[in-house]
Design a protein around this motif. Sequence first.
Motif, short mmCIF file in Angstrom:
data_model
loop_
_atom_site.label_atom_id
_atom_site.label_comp_id
_atom_site.label_asym_id
_atom_site.label_seq_id
_atom_site.Cartn_x
_atom_site.Cartn_y
_atom_site.Cartn_z
N UNK A 72 -4.93 -7.15 -2.81
CA UNK A 72 -3.95 -7.38 -1.76
C UNK A 72 -2.70 -6.58 -2.09
N UNK A 73 -2.26 -5.75 -1.14
CA UNK A 73 -1.03 -4.97 -1.33
C UNK A 73 0.09 -5.60 -0.52
N UNK A 74 1.19 -5.91 -1.18
CA UNK A 74 2.34 -6.49 -0.51
C UNK A 74 3.24 -5.39 0.05
N UNK A 75 4.14 -5.76 0.96
CA UNK A 75 5.02 -4.76 1.57
C UNK A 75 6.03 -4.18 0.59
N UNK A 76 6.19 -4.79 -0.60
CA UNK A 76 7.07 -4.23 -1.61
C UNK A 76 6.34 -3.26 -2.55
N UNK A 77 5.05 -3.03 -2.28
CA UNK A 77 4.26 -2.07 -3.05
C UNK A 77 3.42 -2.68 -4.16
N UNK A 78 3.66 -3.93 -4.52
CA UNK A 78 2.87 -4.56 -5.57
C UNK A 78 1.45 -4.82 -5.07
N UNK A 79 0.51 -4.70 -5.99
CA UNK A 79 -0.89 -4.97 -5.67
C UNK A 79 -1.41 -6.04 -6.62
N UNK A 80 -2.03 -7.06 -6.05
CA UNK A 80 -2.67 -8.13 -6.81
C UNK A 80 -4.18 -7.94 -6.69
#
Length: 74
Positions: A61-69
């Motif tokens: 999952x990629x968040x809008x802040x660029x982090x990926x889980x």
Amino acid sequence: MKDFSNVVHIGELIAVSNVFQLNTYQMVTLLEDGLMEVFENKEAFLEKYGDKESYGELDWCELNNGKIFTKPKI
């Protein structure tokens, strides 16, 4: 136990838990056990996993802040 509190914000945990359909306790447990990874940006994710159309047994999952889980598919 890994200290991920400097990398992951509670709001990010809540958002990703909804995507992965887990509760926040399950998310924290996966992070502590090293089964869930957090990448600061897409470049770090691609460096580890490569640029593919499908990642097989990996949910991400990629968040809008660029982090990926990422976590293994169950």
